[in-house]
Design an enzyme around this catalytic site. Structure first.
Site, mmCIF file in Angstrom:
data_model
loop_
_atom_site.group_PDB
_atom_site.id
_atom_site.type_symbol
_atom_site.label_atom_id
_atom_site.label_comp_id
_atom_site.label_asym_id
_atom_site.label_seq_id
_atom_site.Cartn_x
_atom_site.Cartn_y
_atom_site.Cartn_z
ATOM 1 N N ARG A 10 0.885 -1.142 -0.031
ATOM 2 C CA ARG A 10 0.091 0.056 -0.003
ATOM 3 C C ARG A 10 0.940 1.193 -0.030
ATOM 4 N NH1 ARG A 10 -3.798 2.371 4.754
ATOM 5 N NH2 ARG A 10 -4.812 3.980 3.360
ATOM 6 N N HIS A 11 0.494 2.166 -0.573
ATOM 7 C CA HIS A 11 1.244 3.645 -0.713
ATOM 8 C C HIS A 11 1.466 4.116 0.730
ATOM 9 C CE1 HIS A 11 -2.191 6.085 0.422
ATOM 10 N NE2 HIS A 11 -2.714 5.312 -0.387
ATOM 11 N N GLY A 12 2.708 5.019 1.044
ATOM 12 C CA GLY A 12 2.979 5.566 2.102
ATOM 13 C C GLY A 12 1.773 6.700 2.455
ATOM 14 N N GLU A 13 1.849 7.093 3.664
ATOM 15 C CA GLU A 13 1.021 8.151 4.164
ATOM 16 C C GLU A 13 0.761 9.416 3.574
ATOM 17 O OE1 GLU A 13 0.334 8.645 8.687
ATOM 18 O OE2 GLU A 13 1.206 10.480 8.074
ATOM 19 N N THR A 14 -0.339 9.797 3.420
ATOM 20 C CA THR A 14 -0.815 11.033 2.911
ATOM 21 C C THR A 14 -1.263 12.152 4.122
ATOM 22 O OG1 THR A 14 -3.014 10.816 2.139
ATOM 23 C CG2 THR A 14 -1.069 10.124 0.574
ATOM 24 N N ASP A 15 -1.370 13.286 3.873
ATOM 25 C CA ASP A 15 -2.047 14.149 4.752
ATOM 26 C C ASP A 15 -3.588 13.998 5.143
ATOM 27 O OD1 ASP A 15 0.096 15.831 5.765
ATOM 28 O OD2 ASP A 15 -0.273 17.349 4.385
ATOM 29 N N PHE A 16 -4.052 13.372 3.914
ATOM 30 C CA PHE A 16 -5.617 12.930 3.880
ATOM 31 C C PHE A 16 -5.511 11.592 4.698
ATOM 32 C CE2 PHE A 16 -5.552 15.420 0.094
ATOM 33 C CZ PHE A 16 -6.911 16.073 -0.052
ATOM 34 N N ASN A 17 -4.431 10.720 4.779
ATOM 35 C CA ASN A 17 -4.544 9.342 5.569
ATOM 36 C C ASN A 17 -4.530 9.988 7.072
ATOM 37 O OD1 ASN A 17 -2.492 7.767 3.177
ATOM 38 N ND2 ASN A 17 -4.767 7.470 3.647
ATOM 39 N N ARG A 61 0.573 9.033 -5.553
ATOM 40 C CA ARG A 61 0.948 8.474 -4.480
ATOM 41 C C ARG A 61 1.495 7.032 -4.512
ATOM 42 N NH1 ARG A 61 -4.753 9.225 -3.876
ATOM 43 N NH2 ARG A 61 -5.968 7.525 -3.258
ATOM 44 N N GLU A 84 -7.581 3.206 -6.535
ATOM 45 C CA GLU A 84 -8.155 3.019 -5.384
ATOM 46 C C GLU A 84 -9.748 2.952 -5.911
ATOM 47 O OE1 GLU A 84 -9.122 1.613 -3.042
ATOM 48 O OE2 GLU A 84 -8.302 2.758 -1.118
#
Length: 211
Positions: A10-17, A61, A84
């Protein structure tokens, strides 16, 4: 016996996460500082693996998550079938969790077997699985790529793993998906079956927790 080893992340963290905001396929966000650190930690742990090719979704991402591997000169291919799920009207809104009545009703409907139910203005798990199957067919059409890396998304991974191992989509929430987690799978070309060897593995991120 011809086999393909698949490293699925899974992709790394975003500010949305970080903020609990729904992204889906309609929000093309960047990794945040933690996400970039997670991507580097994964690269440092797995750069020795002789990947033949990298597959990413159409969202940046996933590209940013595997960028260090690409910079080594590894070939990569973007397949939008790996995107997604489209959360429709929920995208860009908070919260994307069970405290939200609409979200909770949707997850409960899927878990009860109504996986043809679409998000409002978006996709159903069955629609996601259909486009994923086209993407996986492309990937499996290259048996010479015996070790590959795929970067994807949380809900999409849950849907993918279900049908890969022959389980109903209604059971998708059994699969955990923290940011930059790893699932390692084996595909056997003779029996045409997938097996999961590692699930939601985050051992490569331990250094970040210590730091």
């Amino acid at each position: 016996m011809t086999q393909k080893t698949i490293y699925l992340i899974r992709h790394g963290e975003t500010d949305f996460n970080r903020r609990g905001v729904v992204q889906g396929s309609g929000v093309d966000s960047d990794l945040n500082e933690m996400g970039r650190a997670q991507a580097m930690a994964f690269f440092q742990a797995y750069q020795h693996v002789p990947f033949r090719k990298i597959y990413i979704s159409g969202l940046k991402r996933t590209y940013q998550t595997v960028e260090s591997f690409i910079e080594l000169g590894l070939p990569y291919e973007k397949l939008t079938g790996l995107n997604e799920i489209s959360w429709g009207v929920m995208e860009g809104k908070a919260p994307g969790n069970l405290e939200n009545e609409y979200y909770r009703d949707l997850i409960e409907a899927w878990a009860s077997g109504n996986t043809a139910r679409t998000t409002d203005g978006g996709e159903s798990p069955e629609q996601v699985a259909a486009r994923q199957k086209e993407a996986i067919d492309v990937i499996l059409s290259h048996p010479e790529e015996d070790i590959i890396l795929i970067a994807m998304h949380g809900r999409a991974i849950r849907i993918l793993l279900c049908w890969l191992i022959g389980q109903p989509l209604s059971t998708m929430d059994q699969f955990e998906h923290s940011n930059l987690c790893l699932y390692k799978l084996q595909y056997d070309y003779d029996s045409k079956t997938f097996t999961i060897e590692l699930a939601n593995d985050t051992a490569h991120l331990l250094s970040l927790a210590i730091a």
